[in-house]
Write an enzyme that holds these catalytic residues in place. Structure first.
Site, PDB file in Angstrom:
ATOM      1  N   HIS A   1       0.832  -1.209   0.000  1.00  0.00           N
ATOM      2  CA  HIS A   1       0.000   0.000   0.000  1.00  0.00           C
ATOM      3  C   HIS A   1       0.863   1.254   0.000  1.00  0.00           C
ATOM      4  O   HIS A   1       0.614   2.195  -0.767  1.00  0.00           O
ATOM      5  CB  HIS A   1      -0.914  -0.027   1.232  1.00  0.00           C
ATOM      6  N   GLU A   2       1.898   1.269   0.834  1.00  0.00           N
ATOM      7  CA  GLU A   2       2.747   2.455   0.926  1.00  0.00           C
ATOM      8  C   GLU A   2       3.592   2.638  -0.333  1.00  0.00           C
ATOM      9  O   GLU A   2       3.773   3.755  -0.809  1.00  0.00           O
ATOM     10  CB  GLU A   2       3.644   2.366   2.164  1.00  0.00           C
TER      11      GLU A   2
ATOM     12  N   HIS B   1       1.544   4.287  -3.042  1.00  0.00           N
ATOM     13  CA  HIS B   1       1.442   5.752  -2.958  1.00  0.00           C
ATOM     14  C   HIS B   1       2.571   6.416  -3.735  1.00  0.00           C
ATOM     15  O   HIS B   1       2.362   7.390  -4.467  1.00  0.00           O
ATOM     16  CB  HIS B   1       1.502   6.198  -1.500  1.00  0.00           C
TER      17      HIS B   1
ATOM     18  N   GLU C   1      -6.313   7.042  -0.616  1.00  0.00           N
ATOM     19  CA  GLU C   1      -6.040   5.884   0.234  1.00  0.00           C
ATOM     20  C   GLU C   1      -6.692   4.627  -0.338  1.00  0.00           C
ATOM     21  O   GLU C   1      -6.082   3.550  -0.354  1.00  0.00           O
ATOM     22  CB  GLU C   1      -6.568   6.149   1.653  1.00  0.00           C
TER      23      GLU C   1
END
Length: 417
Positions: free
Chosen positions: A219-220, A223, A284
Site C-alpha cells: 500500500h505504501e 502511494h 487511500e
C-alpha cells in the site's frame, strides 16, 4: 518547525493510523548553496503571505467602496452593468486559459487509467523529497534500528520481495527503495516520494503475520509509484489559488470584519471537509487497490489484508476508543477498508495464481478471524475483563496484535536468503 515543513509533510506522507506525533519545534535549515527554492516549497513559504494579501486587498476594496459618495457609488454600479458583458467575456477567456493550463499538466496513469494533475517537474519534487527525508532523518535518527536488527531485516526482505516481483510495473523500477525502521509505538508507516521507506515498530507489533505486513508495505509503495504526494501537492496548489479569489471576495463583500472572519472560517472548513478529506480518502482507497495487486504478485496471502483492518476495528471497539465518522477523517474507516478489500480479493487471488505463486494453504484467515471474534464476544463478561481502571475487554492472546515468534516468511523469501 516551520509551517512550510508541516504542510510539506502533510502533502507527501501516508499514514496507516492517520498521523504521527511530531517532535519539538526546530528551525528549518536548508542544505546550503545559493540555489533557488524548489517550486512546491516556495509556494508553501509564500502561502501565508498570499492569504494575508488577499485579506488586505478585500478589506481595502470594502473600505474604498464605503468611502465613496452615494452619487459615485450609483455611477460605478451603472458602469458595471454596462460592462457586464465585457466582464463575463473576460472571465470566460481567463477560465479557458486556466482550463488549458490544467489540461496541459494532466498525465495518464497506466496503473489506474486515471488522469492525474502534476504541476511540478519530477526533478524539483525529488529535490523537495530529499529535503523532507533529511528532516525525518534528523527527527528519528536516534530511534532508527540498525540494519542487523531482525525487525529491520524482516522489513527489508518484504520490501525487496515486493520490488522484485513488481519490476514490470510502470515506474516502480525507477525507485531505489531504502528501508528505515524506527523504534516508535505508533501503528504507522509511510514512503517518501524519493523511495525512503519508514516503518514504525508499533506497526510491526500490530500485524499478526508477514502477509499483513506485505500488504501494508505494498500500500505504501503504491502511494509512491502512483505519485500521490505530487498529485496532492498540485491539486492543493490549484485549490488554494481559487480559495484566494474567494477569500478576497469574502472580505470585500462582508460588511464587518467579524462576518468576514466567520465567512473565512466557513470557507476553510468547506474546503477541508468537502474536498481535501474526501480526496485524501480516495487516494487511500486507490493505494489499497494497487497495493493489493503489488502484494498479490509478490505471493502474499492477500486475504490477510482484510483481516488486518478487521483487527484494527475490533481493537478500537474492545478498547473503548472514540471513533470519528468517516467524513471527518483523512482515511477510510477500518470497517470500510476491510469491506472494500474483501471485494477486491477475488481478483487479487486470480492475479496471484497467474504469477505462478504457491497455492494458498490453510483455512481462509477471514473465516478464522470471524469465528474467533464470535467466540470472544460470546465469552462470559468476566473472562476477558481488564484490570481495574482500564476500559473495555482485554484481547485474548490469539487476537492481540503482535509479530509471531516464528514469522511466516513469504514463499521463496526465507531468512536464509
Amino acid at each position: 518547525m516551520s509551517v512550510a515543513v508541516c504542510l510539506l509533510r502533510a502533502a507527501s506522507r501516508s499514514c496507516i493510523s492517520g498521523g504521527i506525533p511530531l517532535g519539538g519545534v526546530r528551525a528549518f535549515r536548508p542544505s546550503g548553496g545559493r540555489r533557488a527554492l524548489p517550486g512546491p516549497l516556495l509556494w508553501l513559504v509564500l502561502k501565508p503571505a498570499q492569504k494575508l494579501l488577499a485579506i488586505l486587498v478585500g478589506r481595502g476594496v470594502r473600505k474604498w467602496w464605503r468611502a465613496l459618495p452615494a452619487a459615485r457609488q450609483r455611477l460605478a454600479k451603472e458602469r458595471l452593468r454596462r460592462w457586464r458583458r465585457r466582464g463575463l467575456l473576460g472571465a470566460a477567456v481567463l477560465g479557458g486559459l486556466l482550463a488549458a493550463v490544467y489540461t496541459a499538466h494532466l498525465r495518464h496513469n497506466p496503473l489506474t487509467g486515471r488522469r492525474q494533475l502534476f504541476l511540478f517537474s519530477k526533478d524539483r519534487f525529488k529535490a523537495l523529497s530529499q529535503m523532507e527525508y533529511q528532516m525525518w532523518k534528523e527527527e528519528f535518527g536516534a530511534q532508527m534500528l540498525p540494519e542487523q536488527d531482525p525487525r529491520h531485516v524482516m522489513v527489508q526482505k518484504v520490501v525487496s520481495r515486493l520490488a522484485r516481483a513488481n519490476g514490470d510495473v510502470p515506474g516502480l523500477s525507477d525507485f531505489n527503495w531504502v528501508v528505515h525502521v524506527v523504534e516508535e509505538p505508533s501503528v504507522n508507516a509511510f514512503v517518501l516520494p524519493n523511495g525512503q521507506v519508514f516503518v514504525f515498530t508499533g506497526l510491526l507489533d500490530a500485524v499478526a503475520n508477514v502477509h499483513q505486513l506485505g500488504f501494508l508495505l505494498g500500500h505504501e509503495l503504491a502511494h509512491a509509484v502512483l505519485g500521490h504526494a505530487e498529485e496532492k501537492a498540485s491539486l492543493v496548489r490549484t485549490v488554494d489559488f481559487l480559495a484566494l479569489v474567494l477569500l478576497t471576495a469574502i472580505w470585500a463583500l462582508c460588511p464587518q470584519d467579524s462576518l468576514a472572519f466567520l465567512g473565512q472560517w466557513l470557507q476553510s472548513k468547506l474546503q477541508e471537509y468537502m474536498f481535501e478529506r474526501p480526496y485524501s480518502r480516495t487516494l487511500e482507497a486507490e493505494a489499497d487497490r494497487v497495493g493489493l495487486q503489488l502484494a498479490a504478485k509478490a505471493c502474499v496471502d492477500v486475504r490477510a489484508s482484510s483481516v488486518f483492518w478487521q483487527q484494527m476495528e475490533l481493537a478500537t471497539v474492545l478498547q473503548g476508543d472514540a471513533r470519528l465518522p468517516q467524513w471527518l477523517s483523512t482515511h477510510p474507516s477500518h470497517a470500510n477498508r476491510a469491506q472494500q478489500l474483501d471485494g477486491l480479493i477475488p481478483e487479487a487471488i486470480h492475479l496471484r495464481e497467474s504469477c505462478a505463486c504457491p497455492p494458498l494453504s490453510g483455512p481462509d484467515p477471514r473465516l478464522v478471524f470471524r469465528q474467533s471474534v464470535k467466540q470472544l464476544l460470546d465469552a462470559p463478561q468476566g473472562a476477558g475483563a481488564r484490570e481495574p481502571g482500564r476500559r473495555g475487554k482485554e484481547l485474548p492472546p490469539a487476537h492481540k496484535p503482535g509479530r509471531p515468534e516464528t514469522p511466516a516468511w513469504l514463499p521463496g523469501n526465507s531468512p536464509a536468503e
